[in-house]
Structures are given as structure tokens and as C-alpha cells.
Design a protein around this motif. Structure first.
Motif, PDB file in Angstrom:
ATOM      1  N   GLU A 214      -1.687  11.989   0.201  1.00  0.00           N
ATOM      2  CA  GLU A 214      -2.168  10.620  -0.045  1.00  0.00           C
ATOM      3  C   GLU A 214      -1.009   9.624   0.115  1.00  0.00           C
ATOM      4  N   ARG A 215       0.200  10.008  -0.290  1.00  0.00           N
ATOM      5  CA  ARG A 215       1.366   9.119  -0.093  1.00  0.00           C
ATOM      6  C   ARG A 215       1.624   8.940   1.401  1.00  0.00           C
TER       7      ARG A 215
ATOM      8  N   MET B  99       0.832  -1.205   0.000  1.00  0.00           N
ATOM      9  CA  MET B  99       0.000   0.000   0.000  1.00  0.00           C
ATOM     10  C   MET B  99       0.873   1.265   0.000  1.00  0.00           C
ATOM     11  N   GLY B 100       1.875   1.273   0.863  1.00  0.00           N
ATOM     12  CA  GLY B 100       2.737   2.448   0.987  1.00  0.00           C
ATOM     13  C   GLY B 100       4.193   2.048   1.100  1.00  0.00           C
TER      14      GLY B 100
ATOM     15  N   ARG C  86       0.254   3.942   7.335  1.00  0.00           N
ATOM     16  CA  ARG C  86      -0.721   2.931   7.776  1.00  0.00           C
ATOM     17  C   ARG C  86      -0.070   1.697   8.400  1.00  0.00           C
TER      18      ARG C  86
ATOM     19  N   ARG D   7      -0.782   6.576   2.935  1.00  0.00           N
ATOM     20  CA  ARG D   7      -0.475   5.166   2.640  1.00  0.00           C
ATOM     21  C   ARG D   7       0.734   4.705   3.440  1.00  0.00           C
ATOM     22  N   ASP D   8       1.767   5.564   3.492  1.00  0.00           N
ATOM     23  CA  ASP D   8       3.013   5.180   4.185  1.00  0.00           C
ATOM     24  C   ASP D   8       2.784   4.913   5.678  1.00  0.00           C
TER      25      ASP D   8
END
Ligand SMILES: Cc1cc2nc3c(=O)[nH]c(=O)nc-3n(C[C@H](O)[C@H](O)[C@H](O)COP(=O)(O)OP(=O)(O)OC[C@H]3O[C@@H](n4cnc5c(N)ncnc54)[C@H](O)[C@@H]3O)c2cc1C
Length: 408
Positions: A357-358, A203-204, A364, A361-362
Motif C-alpha cells: 500500500e505504501r 498521498m505518498g 502514483r 501511494r509512492d
């Protein structure tokens, strides 16, 4: 807020901030797009002295404190999550375990690799052994002066790029009798039989490979087995304790990402106008912003306190419960802070033309990797209650039966 940092800590923090805001911030965006491990950033970090800074001077490091490392990790996390994680894994994690329990030969090997730019891999998790790590199937069988390792691990950070691997395996003697769990130092390319199976599509943190590894008859000299003084039988528990500093490091990456998102959020709401005025003038957003600030300060205080409590690399972590609390709190807070910062950006927050948004994701992963928030809560609850809290049915039954017999 004055966090009681010394002049040299403040100077280091400034230096790390300047470094992070240079090429690293720009690279953070590219690394996410290409998914490539950033060897150029590793080289720059090495030149700046951010790799292996906590390694004792005796082994070529700077003997820096854990708080020093935390200050660097936080600043890097604001700009590039991958760079920040590299700082964690070269100052804490496997290198801390080796510095705490390793032989002189093991310490020299690990320090040399890390200081030359290697990010060691920690190999514990298997498809059928996640939170319940002690049910791992990887085994190390004694054959003369060596151990032969067979098994499979997945979700290994650095799979395919790391050289040094600290592989955890169940140990068996020459008669195949189980002895317990130990760590083994295995070097990719030098030790034959370490196979890269596949990379996970994540995801990230896309520039940090997560992957599956297979071990096919890796023959490791017995001198490369890592066990604490408590021996193999209870050794795994102690080896896992060496990961408390890694938890503080991981929590700090999350804090860094959250701090970076917060900075973007403050700048944005002061300039973005709706209804003819900056959106920062709306109380609905001011209260969200205040909650974000409160959570950032609380995370920072917990993580700095935990880092300050730790002696030099090689010494035990004095308060594992504090490390667990700091990781739970900072990881969960960071996910919320980044999410709220994204909300401030409206539709733009949802676009990959903007960094939020990055970051969402990172960030999470931090309630999952390195011990989930639920499993760490078990540790905190156990300490709070003063009870052993076995997670297996057999463990609970055993305690219940003992209580029953004591009452009879
Ligand atoms: C980005 C990333 C990097 C990672 N890097 C590494 C690495 O370098 N090396 C490595 O060895 N591993 C690594 N891991 C694996 C990680 O340590 C495991 O994912 C983690 O331990 C959980 O195991 P699992 O995924 O199998 O989940 P499971 O153990 O199957 O858990 C599933 C869910 O059940 C919950 N749960 C499980 N047991 C309990 C319990 N007793 N009480 C309450 N809730 C429970 C968990 O909290 C979770 O929510 C990484 C994972 C991620 C996501």
C-alpha cells in the motif's frame, strides 16, 4: 536477461542492491510513518558515494555516467522511494542544469552543496502556473548588479530542507521591460527573503517534503542568474531541456518501486495457498505476472537506452523525445505493476502492515511531477508529426492565420 551491462556496472548494481537491502529498506517503512526527511539515509548515501556521483571530477564528483546513476536509483527505489528520489535530485535535476549551463562559480557552489548532502530544490510550479509554466508570476527585477526576486511557488520538493534553490522567474530590466525567463541560484539561510510557507499533506513519498515557498525581495547577485547560451529570451526552453535527464531519473524511481513490488509479488504467490495449492498455480495470476514482467523489461530497456545515450553531466540530452517516452511508459507501467502486486496480496495488500500500500501511494506521483504524462505526450506527438503544437488559443490562431494567409 542480459542488458549489456559492463562488469563495473554490474558491480555497482550489486553494491547498490546490498546497500538498499541493509538499513535503507527498514528505514523506508519508518520514513513513511514519521514523514521525516531521512538525514541519516542521506549521510549513509554520501558515505557510499551515491550523492552527486555524476558531478564531474573537476568539481569534486566521480564523473560517473548517467547509466551508473540509473542503476543506483533503481536499486534504491525497490527499497525506499525517498532515498531513490534523493539520488535523482543529487545526480540529475537542478545539478544537471547548473552543470550544463552554469558559470564556473555556479558549478562550484552547486557541487559543494550537493556533495555535502544537500538535495537541491527546483522551483518552477506556481498555483496558477502548472503545466503552463511560462505563465509564472514570480519576477526578478534588475537593480544594479543584482536581481530582486518576488513571488510564490508551490509543490516544491525539498521545501524546508533543501539549501540550494534553482528559482525560475520572469526577468525584467531596470525599466521593467520583460526579457524572458531565467533560473537563479538562491541558498536558504544565506540569501534573505526565502520563506517556507507550508508543507503539503501528500498521498505518498511522505518523507520527502513538498511545500510552498514565498520569495520576498530576495536580492541575488547578477552572477547567480543561470541562462543558456541562447540567452534569456529563448532560454527557458533550453533550461527545460536540461530536465530530460531528471525525467529519466524519475522514470527509474518508478521502475525501482515497480521492481520491488514485483519481487514481493513473486515471493508471495509461490507461498500463499488457497484451494489447497499455491496461488501461483492459477493461470489468472500467471498471466498478470507475465504482463508485469513484460512491462518491467520494456521500462528498463527504454530507461537504460535513454541513460546510455546521455554523455557526461554537463552535456545536452541528445534525444528529449526518448526521455519523454521513457518517463511516460515507465511511470504508467509502474502504477499498474504495483497495483497488480497489491492485488496478489488480497486484503493484506490493503494493509499498512505490508509494503504494497505504501508503494502504491509512492508510485502514483510519477505521471504528475516533472511534467505530466499528458504534457509529455504533447512533446512526443509534436516530434512525431513534425509540427509545433502550441497549447494556448492564441498560439493555435497564429498558426491557423499564417496557414490561411499562405493559402491566399
Ligand atoms: C510529488 C510532486 C512533486 C513535485 N515537485 C515539484 C518541484 O520540485 N518543483 C516544481 O516546480 N514543481 C513540482 N511539482 C509540480 C508539478 O510539476 C506540477 O504538478 C505539474 O507540472 C502539473 O501542474 P499542475 O499540478 O498545476 O496541473 P495542471 O497543469 O493544472 O494540469 C491538470 C491536468 O490537466 C492536464 N493538462 C494540462 N495542460 C494540458 C495540455 N496542454 N494538454 C493535455 N493535458 C493537459 C494535466 O496533464 C493534468 O492532468 C511536483 C508535483 C508533485 C505531485
Amino acid at each position: 536477461m542480459d542488458l549489456g551491462l559492463t562488469q563495473s556496472e554490474l558491480t555497482l548494481q550489486q553494491r547498490a542492491r546490498k546497500f538498499a537491502n541493509g538499513t535503507v529498506r527498514k528505514r523506508g517503512i519508518e520514513i513513511d510513518r514519521t514523514g521525516e526527511y531521512p538525514w541519516d539515509v542521506v549521510e549513509a548515501m554520501k558515505a557510499e558515494g551515491f550523492l552527486g556521483m555524476t558531478i564531474p571530477r573537476k568539481y569534486g564528483g566521480q564523473g560517473a555516467s548517467f547509466l551508473d546513476a540509473v542503476l543506483v536509483i533503481e536499486e534504491l527505489g525497490k527499497a525506499c522511494t525517498v532515498a531513490s528520489r534523493i539520488a535523482v535530485e543529487t545526480n540529475m535535476g537542478a545539478i544537471s542544469t547548473v552543470m550544463q549551463y552554469g558559470s564556473d562559480e555556479q558549478k562550484k557552489l552547486a557541487a559543494e552543496l550537493v556533495l555535502s548532502g544537500d538535495k537541491p530544490a527546483i522551483c518552477i510550479t506556481e498555483p496558477d502556473a502548472g503545466s503552463d509554466a511560462t505563465s509564472m508570476g514570480t519576477r526578478a527585477d534588475k537593480r544594479g548588479d543584482a536581481y530582486v526576486i518576488n513571488g510564490r511557488k508551490h509543490w516544491i520538493t525539498g521545501a524546508g530542507v533543501s539549501k540550494l534553490h534553482l528559482i525560475f522567474a520572469k526577468v525584467f530590466d531596470e525599466q521593467s521591460r520583460p526579457l524572458g525567463i531565467a533560473g537563479f541560484l538562491v541558498v536558504r539561510e544565506k540569501d534573505k527573503g526565502l520563506k517556507f510557507v507550508k508543507r503539503e499533506p501528500t498521498m505518498g513519498l511522505r518523507g520527502m517534503p513538498e511545500g510552498e515557498l514565498a520569495f520576498e525581495n530576495i536580492e541575488v547577485p547578477a552572477s547567480m542568474m543561470l541562462t543558456p547560451p541562447s540567452g534569456i529570451k529563448r532560454g527557458f526552453f533550453d533550461l527545460m531541456n536540461a530536465y530530460n535527464s531528471q525525467r529519466v531519473g524519475a522514470g527509474t524511481v518508478a521502475l525501482g518501486v515497480a521492481g520491488g513490488a514485483f519481487d514481493y509479488a513473486v515471493e508471495w504467490i509461490k507461498t500463499r495457498e488457497q484451494f489447497g495449492r499455491p496461488i501461483a498455480e492459477f493461470q489468472g495470476l500467471q498471466w498478470m505476472l507475465a504482463d508485469m514482467q513484460v512491462a518491467l523489461t520494456a521500462s528498463r530497456l527504454m530507461l537504460y537506452t535513454a541513460a546510455r545515450s546521455k554523455g557526461p553531466n554537463g552535456s545536452p540530452f541528445p534525444d528529449p523525445e526518448l526521455a519523454a517516452q521513457a518517463k511516460i511508459f515507465s511511470a504508467e507501467a509502474a502504477i499498474k505493476i504495483v497495483n497488480d502486486a497489491l492485488q496478489f496480496y488480497g486484503a493484506r495488500g490493503y494493509s499498512n502492515n505490508f509494503p504494497l500500500e505504501r508503494m502504491a501511494r509512492d508510485v502514483r506521483m510519477f505521471t504528475i511531477g516533472g511534467g505530466t504524462a499528458q504534457v509529455l505526450r504533447t512533446l512526443v506527438a509534436s516530434k512525431t508529426l513534425g509540427w509545433k503544437l502550441p497549447q494556448t488559443r492564441e498560439g493555435y490562431l497564429d498558426i491557423a492565420n499564417k496557414k490561411k494567409s499562405a493559402a491566399e
